[in-house]
Write a protein that holds these residues in place. Structure first.
Motif, PDB file in Angstrom:
ATOM      1  N   LEU A 191      38.750 130.120  51.129  1.00  0.00           N
ATOM      2  CA  LEU A 191      39.125 131.522  51.282  1.00  0.00           C
ATOM      3  C   LEU A 191      37.928 132.326  51.786  1.00  0.00           C
ATOM      4  O   LEU A 191      38.052 133.178  52.669  1.00  0.00           O
ATOM      5  N   ILE A 192      36.794 132.024  51.218  1.00  0.00           N
ATOM      6  CA  ILE A 192      35.579 132.741  51.606  1.00  0.00           C
ATOM      7  C   ILE A 192      35.277 132.492  53.079  1.00  0.00           C
ATOM      8  O   ILE A 192      34.836 133.395  53.795  1.00  0.00           O
ATOM      9  N   GLY A 193      35.591 131.290  53.517  1.00  0.00           N
ATOM     10  CA  GLY A 193      35.350 130.947  54.909  1.00  0.00           C
ATOM     11  C   GLY A 193      36.178 131.748  55.892  1.00  0.00           C
ATOM     12  O   GLY A 193      35.833 131.867  57.067  1.00  0.00           O
ATOM     13  N   CYS A 194      37.299 132.320  55.426  1.00  0.00           N
ATOM     14  CA  CYS A 194      38.202 133.073  56.306  1.00  0.00           C
ATOM     15  C   CYS A 194      37.559 134.331  56.864  1.00  0.00           C
ATOM     16  O   CYS A 194      37.958 134.825  57.912  1.00  0.00           O
ATOM     17  N   ILE A 195      36.673 134.901  56.093  1.00  0.00           N
ATOM     18  CA  ILE A 195      36.149 136.210  56.442  1.00  0.00           C
ATOM     19  C   ILE A 195      34.723 136.046  56.968  1.00  0.00           C
ATOM     20  O   ILE A 195      33.895 135.366  56.355  1.00  0.00           O
ATOM     21  N   SER A 196      34.462 136.683  58.107  1.00  0.00           N
ATOM     22  CA  SER A 196      33.141 136.500  58.701  1.00  0.00           C
ATOM     23  C   SER A 196      32.132 137.504  58.135  1.00  0.00           C
ATOM     24  O   SER A 196      31.052 137.134  57.696  1.00  0.00           O
ATOM     25  N   ASN A 197      32.546 138.748  58.099  1.00  0.00           N
ATOM     26  CA  ASN A 197      31.615 139.791  57.692  1.00  0.00           C
ATOM     27  C   ASN A 197      31.770 140.071  56.204  1.00  0.00           C
ATOM     28  O   ASN A 197      32.580 140.910  55.796  1.00  0.00           O
ATOM     29  N   LYS A 198      30.990 139.393  55.389  1.00  0.00           N
ATOM     30  CA  LYS A 198      31.254 139.463  53.957  1.00  0.00           C
ATOM     31  C   LYS A 198      29.985 139.319  53.169  1.00  0.00           C
ATOM     32  O   LYS A 198      28.933 138.959  53.712  1.00  0.00           O
ATOM     33  N   ARG A 199      30.105 139.609  51.849  1.00  0.00           N
ATOM     34  CA  ARG A 199      29.031 139.264  50.924  1.00  0.00           C
ATOM     35  C   ARG A 199      29.657 138.398  49.840  1.00  0.00           C
ATOM     36  O   ARG A 199      30.852 138.492  49.581  1.00  0.00           O
ATOM     37  N   VAL A 200      28.835 137.597  49.210  1.00  0.00           N
ATOM     38  CA  VAL A 200      29.352 136.699  48.175  1.00  0.00           C
ATOM     39  C   VAL A 200      28.487 136.801  46.920  1.00  0.00           C
ATOM     40  O   VAL A 200      27.257 136.761  46.995  1.00  0.00           O
ATOM     41  N   ILE A 201      29.161 136.994  45.802  1.00  0.00           N
ATOM     42  CA  ILE A 201      28.475 136.967  44.511  1.00  0.00           C
ATOM     43  C   ILE A 201      28.918 135.691  43.809  1.00  0.00           C
ATOM     44  O   ILE A 201      30.108 135.521  43.509  1.00  0.00           O
ATOM     45  N   MET A 202      27.973 134.792  43.566  1.00  0.00           N
ATOM     46  CA  MET A 202      28.316 133.557  42.863  1.00  0.00           C
ATOM     47  C   MET A 202      27.991 133.726  41.390  1.00  0.00           C
ATOM     48  O   MET A 202      26.849 134.012  41.037  1.00  0.00           O
ATOM     49  N   LEU A 203      29.024 133.516  40.574  1.00  0.00           N
ATOM     50  CA  LEU A 203      28.814 133.599  39.120  1.00  0.00           C
ATOM     51  C   LEU A 203      28.899 132.208  38.525  1.00  0.00           C
ATOM     52  O   LEU A 203      29.666 131.349  38.995  1.00  0.00           O
ATOM     53  N   ASP A 204      28.111 131.988  37.482  1.00  0.00           N
ATOM     54  CA  ASP A 204      28.293 130.769  36.698  1.00  0.00           C
ATOM     55  C   ASP A 204      27.907 131.066  35.262  1.00  0.00           C
ATOM     56  O   ASP A 204      26.817 131.555  34.996  1.00  0.00           O
ATOM     57  N   LYS A 205      28.792 130.789  34.371  1.00  0.00           N
ATOM     58  CA  LYS A 205      28.585 131.046  32.940  1.00  0.00           C
ATOM     59  C   LYS A 205      28.082 132.463  32.693  1.00  0.00           C
ATOM     60  O   LYS A 205      27.210 132.700  31.852  1.00  0.00           O
ATOM     61  N   GLY A 206      28.609 133.393  33.462  1.00  0.00           N
ATOM     62  CA  GLY A 206      28.312 134.796  33.203  1.00  0.00           C
ATOM     63  C   GLY A 206      27.090 135.338  33.922  1.00  0.00           C
ATOM     64  O   GLY A 206      26.813 136.532  33.846  1.00  0.00           O
ATOM     65  N   ARG A 207      26.380 134.490  34.635  1.00  0.00           N
ATOM     66  CA  ARG A 207      25.200 134.965  35.359  1.00  0.00           C
ATOM     67  C   ARG A 207      25.433 134.928  36.864  1.00  0.00           C
ATOM     68  O   ARG A 207      26.216 134.117  37.363  1.00  0.00           O
ATOM     69  N   ILE A 208      24.738 135.823  37.571  1.00  0.00           N
ATOM     70  CA  ILE A 208      24.747 135.737  39.029  1.00  0.00           C
ATOM     71  C   ILE A 208      23.782 134.618  39.415  1.00  0.00           C
ATOM     72  O   ILE A 208      22.593 134.676  39.092  1.00  0.00           O
ATOM     73  N   VAL A 209      24.324 133.592  40.082  1.00  0.00           N
ATOM     74  CA  VAL A 209      23.451 132.488  40.485  1.00  0.00           C
ATOM     75  C   VAL A 209      23.105 132.566  41.976  1.00  0.00           C
ATOM     76  O   VAL A 209      22.138 131.969  42.429  1.00  0.00           O
ATOM     77  N   LYS A 210      23.906 133.285  42.711  1.00  0.00           N
ATOM     78  CA  LYS A 210      23.632 133.473  44.132  1.00  0.00           C
ATOM     79  C   LYS A 210      24.259 134.783  44.568  1.00  0.00           C
ATOM     80  O   LYS A 210      25.338 135.160  44.101  1.00  0.00           O
ATOM     81  N   TYR A 211      23.607 135.490  45.442  1.00  0.00           N
ATOM     82  CA  TYR A 211      24.129 136.782  45.907  1.00  0.00           C
ATOM     83  C   TYR A 211      23.610 136.951  47.323  1.00  0.00           C
ATOM     84  O   TYR A 211      22.435 137.148  47.544  1.00  0.00           O
ATOM     85  N   TYR A 212      24.532 136.830  48.282  1.00  0.00           N
ATOM     86  CA  TYR A 212      24.052 136.936  49.672  1.00  0.00           C
ATOM     87  C   TYR A 212      25.021 137.734  50.535  1.00  0.00           C
ATOM     88  O   TYR A 212      26.114 138.095  50.088  1.00  0.00           O
TER      89      TYR A 212
END
Ligand SMILES: Nc1ncnc2c1ncn2[C@@H]1O[C@H](COP(=O)(O)OP(=O)(O)OP(=O)(O)O)[C@@H](O)[C@H]1O
Ligand SMILES: [Mg+2]
Lengths: 298, 220
Positions: free
Chosen positions: B199-220
């Motif tokens: 789904l994330i791949g569908c959108i070109s102009n985007k930002r992504v917040i990766m969560l794991d166990k309640g923490r932000i592990v990646k934010y780009y």
């Protein structure tokens, strides 16, 4: 605004219809309390009618001292004519009083002769003006008359009315108490029924909140439902009251003469009908708004 | 549009759902919140529409601290948003049409305009033929599309979508993402929670917040 109200009415009505069972319960309880209220209202309006009718010919008699002098009599007459309560008054001399007695009781015609002299005092018959025909008014007047020079005794026939008013006061106290208890139970029944229905629709209420409905928007249908309960109950109790009234009037007419029962026993005036229906609606509104409040906390 | 400052959320003291989240989502962005099941995605969204309050930290939506929002203002906050709930939250005793038009009814939109808008929106998510059905008569994917239609119907300033394509086949998912992108181009800020990388791949102009166990592990 108008659209919102229309929406409330539609939703409230459809919920009322969907939940006939529970709603019938509170409608029934509201009917009972409004019916009892109505019975008391019918009784008290009719007693009031009777009291009014009776006091229409309230008559006060003052009996005069023996051998009142001519100037004293004139003076008294003047005093009577300036008292505001008194409409017409007529003087009845000792002789006239005796004649009246003899006409009224022909079999006792010889009684005065046997006593030897005319035992009847001269008197005035006073007619009381309509606006002063209250129990307190007549009482007050009587005590003032009694203090006038040359007045031996004042008599008025109000006992019957006084008794009736006491009964009415008692009736009113009982009525207020009974109706109070019943209204309280009607309000709490409505509150509980609406609470039940709101519980059943809790998910729905939560969803409405989540998509941004204001508490008024959510509350509206429930309030309308409560008000409809009361409104319907009001109309039905008016109907029942009227039926009971006709029934009682019918038996009154049978046991007394027809005209008496028909003339004297009346139903509630229109304002009271509206009052009963409005009161029922209010009961429903209060009940439902009490119970819906806590479902609307954010 | 959305600012979080050291936000913590604990449903119970032992297991935190979100830990020390700080971020800034700007107006007009298209943001994905991603991560495995239980990572805290739904909790993150719930904090934004104020179904939950943070245990610690502050959240500003449109520069307003929503923890301090008086209850009577909460409906207005939510009316400015479109929300697709993970479990749809449709009104089961109302028709599909009424479910979607309810949002406009709240806003006081005239009937005629409502009818047109709702019909168009239902056609866009391809469910207009079931307009008179009730939610329980629809499949999961169909219900999901109704939920999406309801979220988009009021042209929200902020769209929050929780796993919006979880019940849809890839083709329909793509179509829904096109709809979101379209809304985004018209000015809606979009936040989509998903664990689906495709789904994330569908959108070109985007930002992504990766969560794991309640923490932000990646934010780009
Ligand atoms: N109402 C609640 N009460 C207690 N704990 C909760 C509650 N809601 C969520 N949690 C817990 O918080 C954590 C995060 O849940 P959340 O629903 O935010 O995850 P998620 O990322 O949306 O998962 P999924 O992808 O499965 O939807 C989980 O461990 C969950 O058990
Ligand atoms: Mg989730």
């Amino acid at each position: 605004m108008l659209r919102a109200i229309r929406y409330f009415l539609r939703e409230g009505w459809s919920s009322l219809w969907h939940n006939k069972g529970a709603n019938l319960l509170s409608i029934a309880i509201i009917i009972v309390s409004l019916y009892v209220l109505g019975v008391f209202l019918v009784l008290s309006t009719n007693f009031n009618h009777i009291i009014e009718r009776w006091s229409e010919d309230v008559q006060v008699n003052i009996f005069l001292d023996e051998n009142l002098s001519e100037p004293a009599l004139l003076y008294l007459q003047e005093r009577l004519s300036i008292l505001p309560e008194i409409g017409e008054f007529i003087y009845i001399s000792k002789q006239e009083a005796l004649q009246r007695f003899q006409i009224l009781f022909p079999s006792l015609q010889t009684l005065p002769d046997e006593i030897g002299e005319n035992p009847f005092p001269s008197s005035y018959e006073l007619k009381i003006k309509k606006e002063y025909q209250t129990i307190d008014g007549v009482r007050g007047l009587a005590s003032r008359l009694k203090s006038l020079d040359g007045v031996k005794e004042v008599s008025y026939d109000l006992q019957w009315i006084e008794r009736l008013s006491t009964v009415m006061k008692l009736l009113r106290v009982i009525g207020i108490f009974l109706v109070g208890v019943l209204v309280f139970s009607a309000v709490s029944t409505t509150a509980n029924v609406i609470k039940l229905l709101a519980y059943a629709r809790k998910d729905e209420i939560d969803i409405m909140k989540l998509v941004g409905a204001s508490s008024w928007f959510i509350k509206g249908p429930f309030l309308v439902e409560g008000m409809l309960q009361g409104f319907i109950a009001g109309i039905i109790s008016i109907g029942l009251l009227y039926l009971s009234y006709r029934l009682v009037a019918y038996y009154l007419a049978l046991s007394y003469n027809l005209l008496f029962g028909f003339l004297l026993f009346t139903f509630l005036p229109l304002e009271y009908w509206l009052g009963i229906i409005g009161g029922g609606t209010l009961v429903g509104l209060i009940g439902s708004s009490i119970s819906i409040r806590k479902f609307l906390r954010y | 549009m959305i600012q979080m400052f050291n936000v913590f959320k604990n449903y119970d003291p032992m297991s935190p759902a979100l830990i020390d989240i700080s971020l800034h989502i700007r107006k007009g962005e298209f943001v994905f919140v991603s991560g495995p099941s239980g990572a805290g995605k739904t909790t993150f969204l719930k904090l934004i529409y104020r179904e939950e309050l943070p245990t610690r930290g502050h959240i500003l939506v449109n520069r307003r601290n929503i923890a301090k929002l008086p209850p009577s203002k909460i409906p207005y906050l939510r009316r400015s948003m479109g929300i697709v709930f993970q479990d749809f939250k449709l009104l089961n005793n109302k028709t599909i049409f009424d479910n979607v038009s309810f949002v406009l009814k709240i806003l006081g939109v005239p009937i005629a305009i409502t009818k047109k808008k709702v019909f168009n929106m239902l056609r866009m998510v391809d469910i207009h033929h079931k307009m008179k059905s009730f939610p329980p008569q629809l499949s999961g994917g169909e219900q999901q599309r109704v939920a999406i239609a309801r979220a988009l119907i009021n042209d929200p300033a902020l769209l929050l979508a929780d796993e919006p394509t979880g019940n849809l086949d890839p083709e329909l998912s793509m179509e829904i993402m096109r709809l979101f992108e379209e809304a985004n181009q018209k000015g809606t800020t979009v936040v989509v929670a998903t664990h689906n990388p495709a789904l994330i791949g569908c959108i070109s102009n985007k930002r992504v917040i990766m969560l794991d166990k309640g923490r932000i592990v990646k934010y780009y």
